[in-house]
Structures are given as C-alpha cells and as structure tokens.
Design an enzyme around this catalytic site. Structure first.
Site, PDB file in Angstrom:
ATOM      1  N   THR A 128      31.355  -3.494  48.310  1.00 51.50           N
ATOM      2  CA  THR A 128      30.387  -3.201  47.259  1.00 51.50           C
ATOM      3  C   THR A 128      30.707  -3.930  45.956  1.00 51.50           C
ATOM      4  OG1 THR A 128      29.666  -1.393  45.809  1.00 51.50           O
ATOM      5  CG2 THR A 128      31.793  -1.108  46.844  1.00 51.50           C
ATOM      6  N   ASP A 129      29.666  -4.187  45.178  1.00 47.77           N
ATOM      7  CA  ASP A 129      29.865  -4.796  43.849  1.00 47.77           C
ATOM      8  C   ASP A 129      30.600  -3.848  42.896  1.00 47.77           C
ATOM      9  OD1 ASP A 129      27.816  -2.965  43.350  1.00 47.77           O
ATOM     10  OD2 ASP A 129      26.384  -4.432  42.599  1.00 47.77           O
ATOM     11  N   GLU A 130      30.693  -2.561  43.275  1.00 48.58           N
ATOM     12  CA  GLU A 130      31.335  -1.592  42.371  1.00 48.58           C
ATOM     13  C   GLU A 130      32.824  -1.849  42.207  1.00 48.58           C
ATOM     14  OE1 GLU A 130      30.253   2.438  42.510  1.00 48.58           O
ATOM     15  OE2 GLU A 130      28.155   2.017  42.953  1.00 48.58           O
ATOM     16  N   TYR A 153      35.222   6.585  44.361  1.00 50.19           N
ATOM     17  CA  TYR A 153      34.520   5.816  45.412  1.00 50.19           C
ATOM     18  C   TYR A 153      34.900   4.339  45.333  1.00 50.19           C
ATOM     19  CZ  TYR A 153      30.889   2.928  47.509  1.00 50.19           C
ATOM     20  OH  TYR A 153      30.244   1.951  48.216  1.00 50.19           O
ATOM     21  N   LYS A 157      37.043   1.938  47.942  1.00 51.99           N
ATOM     22  CA  LYS A 157      36.487   0.721  48.540  1.00 51.99           C
ATOM     23  C   LYS A 157      37.368  -0.492  48.186  1.00 51.99           C
ATOM     24  CE  LYS A 157      33.167   0.167  50.613  1.00 51.99           C
ATOM     25  NZ  LYS A 157      32.910   0.251  52.080  1.00 51.99           N
TER      26      LYS A 157
HETATM   27  P1  NAD Z   1      25.682   6.098  54.227  1.00 55.85           P
HETATM   28  O1  NAD Z   1      26.381   7.142  53.419  1.00 55.85           O
HETATM   29  O2  NAD Z   1      24.200   6.164  54.366  1.00 55.85           O
HETATM   30  O3  NAD Z   1      26.275   6.078  55.703  1.00 55.85           O
HETATM   31  C1  NAD Z   1      27.650   6.132  55.953  1.00 55.85           C
HETATM   32  C2  NAD Z   1      27.814   6.362  57.456  1.00 55.85           C
HETATM   33  O4  NAD Z   1      29.222   6.368  57.745  1.00 55.85           O
HETATM   34  C3  NAD Z   1      27.258   7.704  57.932  1.00 55.85           C
HETATM   35  O5  NAD Z   1      26.527   7.534  59.116  1.00 55.85           O
HETATM   36  C4  NAD Z   1      28.508   8.540  58.176  1.00 55.85           C
HETATM   37  O6  NAD Z   1      28.344   9.522  59.184  1.00 55.85           O
HETATM   38  C5  NAD Z   1      29.515   7.476  58.586  1.00 55.85           C
HETATM   39  N1  NAD Z   1      30.907   7.867  58.357  1.00 55.85           N
HETATM   40  C6  NAD Z   1      31.426   8.415  57.222  1.00 55.85           C
HETATM   41  N2  NAD Z   1      32.739   8.669  57.409  1.00 55.85           N
HETATM   42  C7  NAD Z   1      33.049   8.248  58.659  1.00 55.85           C
HETATM   43  C8  NAD Z   1      34.251   8.226  59.418  1.00 55.85           C
HETATM   44  N3  NAD Z   1      35.397   8.699  58.932  1.00 55.85           N
HETATM   45  N4  NAD Z   1      34.205   7.707  60.677  1.00 55.85           N
HETATM   46  C9  NAD Z   1      33.037   7.241  61.209  1.00 55.85           C
HETATM   47  N5  NAD Z   1      31.871   7.263  60.534  1.00 55.85           N
HETATM   48  C10 NAD Z   1      31.880   7.752  59.266  1.00 55.85           C
HETATM   49  O7  NAD Z   1      26.152   4.720  53.635  1.00 55.85           O
HETATM   50  P2  NAD Z   1      25.364   3.361  53.335  1.00 55.85           P
HETATM   51  O8  NAD Z   1      24.704   3.478  52.037  1.00 55.85           O
HETATM   52  O9  NAD Z   1      24.612   2.985  54.543  1.00 55.85           O
HETATM   53  O10 NAD Z   1      26.603   2.368  53.141  1.00 55.85           O
HETATM   54  C11 NAD Z   1      27.191   1.722  54.257  1.00 55.85           C
HETATM   55  C12 NAD Z   1      28.317   0.831  53.789  1.00 55.85           C
HETATM   56  O11 NAD Z   1      27.809  -0.132  52.874  1.00 55.85           O
HETATM   57  C13 NAD Z   1      29.432   1.558  53.047  1.00 55.85           C
HETATM   58  O12 NAD Z   1      30.656   0.982  53.424  1.00 55.85           O
HETATM   59  C14 NAD Z   1      29.134   1.303  51.581  1.00 55.85           C
HETATM   60  O13 NAD Z   1      30.316   1.338  50.816  1.00 55.85           O
HETATM   61  C15 NAD Z   1      28.550  -0.076  51.649  1.00 55.85           C
HETATM   62  N6  NAD Z   1      27.596  -0.420  50.601  1.00 55.85           N
HETATM   63  C16 NAD Z   1      26.533   0.384  50.335  1.00 55.85           C
HETATM   64  C17 NAD Z   1      25.601   0.007  49.382  1.00 55.85           C
HETATM   65  C18 NAD Z   1      24.388   0.854  49.066  1.00 55.85           C
HETATM   66  O14 NAD Z   1      23.658   0.541  48.128  1.00 55.85           O
HETATM   67  N7  NAD Z   1      24.099   1.908  49.801  1.00 55.85           N
HETATM   68  C19 NAD Z   1      25.760  -1.203  48.694  1.00 55.85           C
HETATM   69  C20 NAD Z   1      26.868  -2.003  48.981  1.00 55.85           C
HETATM   70  C21 NAD Z   1      27.765  -1.606  49.940  1.00 55.85           C
HETATM   71  O1  DAU Z   2      26.303  -1.005  43.812  1.00 55.57           O
HETATM   72  C1  DAU Z   2      26.465  -0.690  45.181  1.00 55.57           C
HETATM   73  C2  DAU Z   2      26.616   0.791  45.286  1.00 55.57           C
HETATM   74  O2  DAU Z   2      25.338   1.340  45.025  1.00 55.57           O
HETATM   75  C3  DAU Z   2      27.128   1.269  46.646  1.00 55.57           C
HETATM   76  O3  DAU Z   2      28.422   0.783  46.834  1.00 55.57           O
HETATM   77  C4  DAU Z   2      27.134   2.794  46.705  1.00 55.57           C
HETATM   78  O4  DAU Z   2      27.507   3.236  47.991  1.00 55.57           O
HETATM   79  C5  DAU Z   2      25.751   3.295  46.381  1.00 55.57           C
HETATM   80  O5  DAU Z   2      25.760   4.712  46.327  1.00 55.57           O
HETATM   81  C6  DAU Z   2      25.275   2.730  45.060  1.00 55.57           C
HETATM   82  O6  DAU Z   2      26.034   3.278  43.954  1.00 55.57           O
HETATM   83  P1  DAU Z   2      25.343   3.697  42.571  1.00 55.57           P
HETATM   84  O7  DAU Z   2      26.191   4.693  41.916  1.00 55.57           O
HETATM   85  O8  DAU Z   2      24.928   2.507  41.795  1.00 55.57           O
HETATM   86  O9  DAU Z   2      24.005   4.349  43.200  1.00 55.57           O
HETATM   87  P2  DAU Z   2      23.192   5.659  42.860  1.00 55.57           P
HETATM   88  O10 DAU Z   2      21.951   5.602  43.677  1.00 55.57           O
HETATM   89  O11 DAU Z   2      24.011   6.895  42.921  1.00 55.57           O
HETATM   90  O12 DAU Z   2      22.817   5.413  41.319  1.00 55.57           O
HETATM   91  C7  DAU Z   2      22.102   4.248  40.933  1.00 55.57           C
HETATM   92  C8  DAU Z   2      21.922   4.306  39.419  1.00 55.57           C
HETATM   93  O13 DAU Z   2      21.057   5.410  39.107  1.00 55.57           O
HETATM   94  C9  DAU Z   2      23.201   4.555  38.663  1.00 55.57           C
HETATM   95  O14 DAU Z   2      23.165   3.839  37.432  1.00 55.57           O
HETATM   96  C10 DAU Z   2      23.197   6.046  38.394  1.00 55.57           C
HETATM   97  C11 DAU Z   2      21.720   6.357  38.248  1.00 55.57           C
HETATM   98  N1  DAU Z   2      21.324   7.719  38.706  1.00 55.57           N
HETATM   99  C12 DAU Z   2      21.721   8.126  39.929  1.00 55.57           C
HETATM  100  C13 DAU Z   2      21.369   9.379  40.389  1.00 55.57           C
HETATM  101  C14 DAU Z   2      21.810   9.845  41.754  1.00 55.57           C
HETATM  102  C15 DAU Z   2      20.534   8.510  37.875  1.00 55.57           C
HETATM  103  O15 DAU Z   2      20.160   8.125  36.744  1.00 55.57           O
HETATM  104  N2  DAU Z   2      20.194   9.752  38.333  1.00 55.57           N
HETATM  105  C16 DAU Z   2      20.584  10.227  39.549  1.00 55.57           C
HETATM  106  O16 DAU Z   2      20.227  11.377  39.897  1.00 55.57           O
END
Ligand code: NAD
Ligand code: DAU
Length: 344
Positions: A128-130, A153, A157
């Site tokens: 992730t970019d985080e 988090y 990561k």
């Molecule tokens: P998500 O929370 O929707 O899904 C995570 C999945 O992992 C779930 O199906 C969960 O059951 C499974 N999981 C959790 N713990 C586990 C374990 N111990 N063993 C096996 N399975 C397990 O997540 P997402 O948003 O689809 O993100 C997927 C990946 O992409 C993550 O690694 C996250 O850090 C990364 N990522 C997410 C975003 C985003 O915007 N959502 C952006 C960049 C990177």
């Molecule tokens: O940047 C990549 C990341 O994006 C992934 O690695 C994470 O898994 C994913 O959860 C996401 O993280 P963020 O914290 O950026 O996503 P989130 O959807 O929680 O929040 C996006 C933005 O919106 C952030 O600036 C916080 C704000 N927010 C979020 C929630 C849940 C609000 O203002 N209100 C809210 O209720």
C-alpha cells in the site's frame, strides 16, 4: 506460472483479482486461500465456482498457520503466491492492532518461508501507498523513498514489505511488490469510505466525514489495480517495488459530494465528525516506474466513482446482508459518539 495461490481472495481486491485472472488466463489454476475474517465473504466469489469449475478451488485457512499453508502448497502444487491476505482497515488497527501484527507481519513471514520451501517461481506482495506515510504538498513518493508508516495498519504492512525485500536479499526469494493507492469498486466492505458513504446515502443516513474533509487520496478503480498487479507479475523485475495508482489525488470532500450528486441526494447529508487519530493528510504516488512497463490506469476518478456508485445501487443484496450483521456493533463503537456530537 500456472498454479496460483491467491491469499485473501475472498476479500475486496482479491476476489476481483481472482475473477480477472481466471478470465484472462484460460491455462491458469487458481486456489483462493482465505481465513474468512469479518471482511472475507464467499458472496464475493459466488459466480466463480460455476463459471470456472475445476480451474478454481477455495480453501479456508490462516496465512499465519504454517501447517495450513504447507498443506495447501503441497496439495495444489502451487508455483506462484499472490498475497492479498491482510487486516486492512486503518480505524480497526487503532482499536485492535493485534490481528494486524499477526496477519500482516507474521503471516507474510509464513508465506515467504513456504515460498522458499516450495521453490515458487514468484511471490507477489500486495502492499500500500500508506507505508510512505503522509506526503507533503509538492512531493510524490518514489519506490526508493524511506518508509514512514504512522498507523498500526501501515506499520504492519511496512513490516511485511521489508520482510519480502529481506528474503530476496538474503535467500534469493523471487519477490515483487506493488504499493497501491485507495481502490474503489464492487465488493468493497462498507467500512471503507466510498462504500460506506454510498450505502449511507442510499438510505439517507449521514456521511461521517473526518475533520475538515480536505485530506487527499488517489482513488483508483479496482480493475486497474488488478491489471497493474498482473503486469508486474508477468513483466516486473524480481526484487523490485512498483507504485500503483492513477497519480491523481482527490479531496475527500470532493469525493463525498460526487457520490451525493450521482445519487441525487443533498450535500447536507455530509456530517463533519471528529477526525481519525494520526490521520494521514495526503498520499501521492509517482507511478512512472509501472508506466514504463506499459501499464496505464484506464478509469478517471469520475468514471471510477460513477461505476462504483451504480454497482452498490444495483447490488443491495450484497451489502444489506453485511450491514445488518455484526457490522452494526462496529459502527456504533466507532461512529456512535462521533455522530452524536452533532458536527456540522
Ligand atoms: P479486505 O479487507 O477486503 O480483504 C482481506 C481478505 O484477507 C479477507 O478476505 C480476509 O478474510 C482475508 N484475511 C485476513 N486475514 C487473513 C489471514 N490471517 N489468513 C488468510 N486470509 C486472511 O482487503 P482489500 O481491501 O481487498 O485489500 C487486499 C490487500 O490489498 C491487502 O493486503 C491490503 O493491504 C492491500 N491494499 C488495499 C488497498 C485498498 O484500497 N483496499 C489499497 C492498496 C493495497
Ligand atoms: O491508500 C491505500 C489504503 O487505502 C489501503 O492500504 C487500505 O487498506 C485502505 O483501507 C485504504 O486506507 P484509507 O485509510 O485511506 O481508506 P478509508 O476508506 O478508511 O479512508 C479514506 C479516506 O476517507 C481517509 O482520508 C479517511 C476518510 N474517511 C474514512 C472513513 C471510513 C472519512 O472521512 N470518514 C470515514 O468514515
């Protein structure tokens, strides 16, 4: 590279990636390995078994359990691991960090050991970019920038990323990493801001916008992210990290208004609430390196948000089930006081 283990494949991005890979590569076998935490959902893969039959298998298991990982690697003769499995929600990491360390750090270690033990062709870490932390105006993160993770988090990561790179250096493990920006699209658990805001707006509920709402994120369509991972898997250089985003940032306030406009709902549904502690103000990725591999994001923010909103309007069977379950307890715990404070 024909027998893929997709860990976390029952989650948001993993399920989209599973479908994408099975569609694109008729010669590939895919095994989804997923613990089915609160975020894992077999509804996300409902069509996959019927459409792809023997080319797809699901195994429930924990990436932090070496015996379970060993068993699936052996039984399915896995030659490629793509690790999506993680605890992923920043707010939950502030409430209960324990599972983040176990899965995102220790789980990555278990998978890397399995990658070495079975001599896989590739181990891909979805990051992730985080991990770069919040980025000051005028700068965009390069893959070589130092990591400044600021939440449990992102710190876990970052730990996973460093383990991957260390395994490559120390043992020659054939790793690649992508660091993606915020994904949006079908099957995203409605704790993340876009599906939360869309589903609340459909029900005329307030949209809890943290702080002043001027924080910036690079919202990308999930299929663009899947394509980017595919490109790195097939063309990326082992031992390398690739940033993966659109390179365009949008303020949260602008994102919230866009959702309301698409649904024809009033902006007065936006409720400014107490901010997330340690909230990263801005992420910004330099994506030149992955563009050099020929990848380009296909969806603008306007297209991505419109397609996303329409999917949640059309698929209420999917999210209403989730929002009526244990989700309610989480919502009350995190948002109860925030919304009761009656922000503007
Ligand atoms: P998500 O929370 O929707 O899904 C995570 C999945 O992992 C779930 O199906 C969960 O059951 C499974 N999981 C959790 N713990 C586990 C374990 N111990 N063993 C096996 N399975 C397990 O997540 P997402 O948003 O689809 O993100 C997927 C990946 O992409 C993550 O690694 C996250 O850090 C990364 N990522 C997410 C975003 C985003 O915007 N959502 C952006 C960049 C990177
Ligand atoms: O940047 C990549 C990341 O994006 C992934 O690695 C994470 O898994 C994913 O959860 C996401 O993280 P963020 O914290 O950026 O996503 P989130 O959807 O929680 O929040 C996006 C933005 O919106 C952030 O600036 C916080 C704000 N927010 C979020 C929630 C849940 C609000 O203002 N209100 C809210 O209720």
């Amino acid at each position: 590279m024909h027998r893929l283990l997709i860990t976390g494949g029952a989650g948001f991005i993993g399920s989209n990636f599973t479908r994408y890979m099975l569609e694109k590569y008729p010669g590939y076998q895919v095994v989804v390995f997923d613990k089915l935490t609160y975020a894992g959902n077999l509804d996300n893969l409902k069509d996959v078994q019927d459409r792809f039959g023997d080319r797809y298998a699901f195994v429930q298991g924990d990436i932090a359990d070496p015996a379970a990982v060993d068993a699936v690697m052996q039984a399915h003769e896995i030659d490629t691991i793509v690790n999506f499995a993680a605890e992923t929600h920043v707010d939950r990491s502030l409430m209960e960090p324990d599972a983040f360390i176990k899965t995102d750090v220790y789980g990555t270690y278990v998978l890397l050991e399995a990658a070495n033990g079975y001599g896989v062709e590739r181990y891909h870490q979805v990051s992730t970019d985080e991990v770069y932390g919040q980025i000051p105006p005028g700068h965009s993160s390069l893959e070589t920038d130092p990591l400044h993770a600021r939440s449990p988090y992102s710190a876990s990561k970052a730990g996973g990323d460093l383990l991957c790179l260390a395994y490559h250096t120390s043992f020659g493990t054939p790793v690649t990493l992508t660091r993606g920006s915020n994904n949006i699209g079908p099957y995203q658990y409605p704790e993340k801001v876009v599906p939360l805001f869309v589903t609340n707006a459909i029900d005329d509920q307030p949209l809890p916008l943290y702080g002043d709402g001027r924080q910036m994120r690079d919202y990308q369509y999930v299929l663009d992210h899947c394509e980017g991972i595919d490109v790195v898997l097939h063309q990326g250089q082992v031992g390398e990290v690739y940033n993966l985003g659109t390179g365009v940032e949008t303020e949260n306030m602008v994102m919230a208004r866009a959702i309301l406009d698409l649904l024809d709902k009033p902006h007065s549904l936006i409720r400014h609430v107490t901010d997330r502690p340690g909230h990263d103000r801005r992420y910004s990725l330099n994506v030149d390196k992955i563009r050099d591999l020929g990848w380009e994001s296909r969806h603008s923010f306007d297209e991505a948000i419109a397609q996303t909103v329409h999917w949640y309007v059309d698929n209420q069977w999917w999210w209403r089930k989730i929002k009526s379950g244990t989700y309610k307890e989480y919502y009350k715990k995190w948002y109860g006081e925030r919304l009761a404070e009656g922000g503007s």
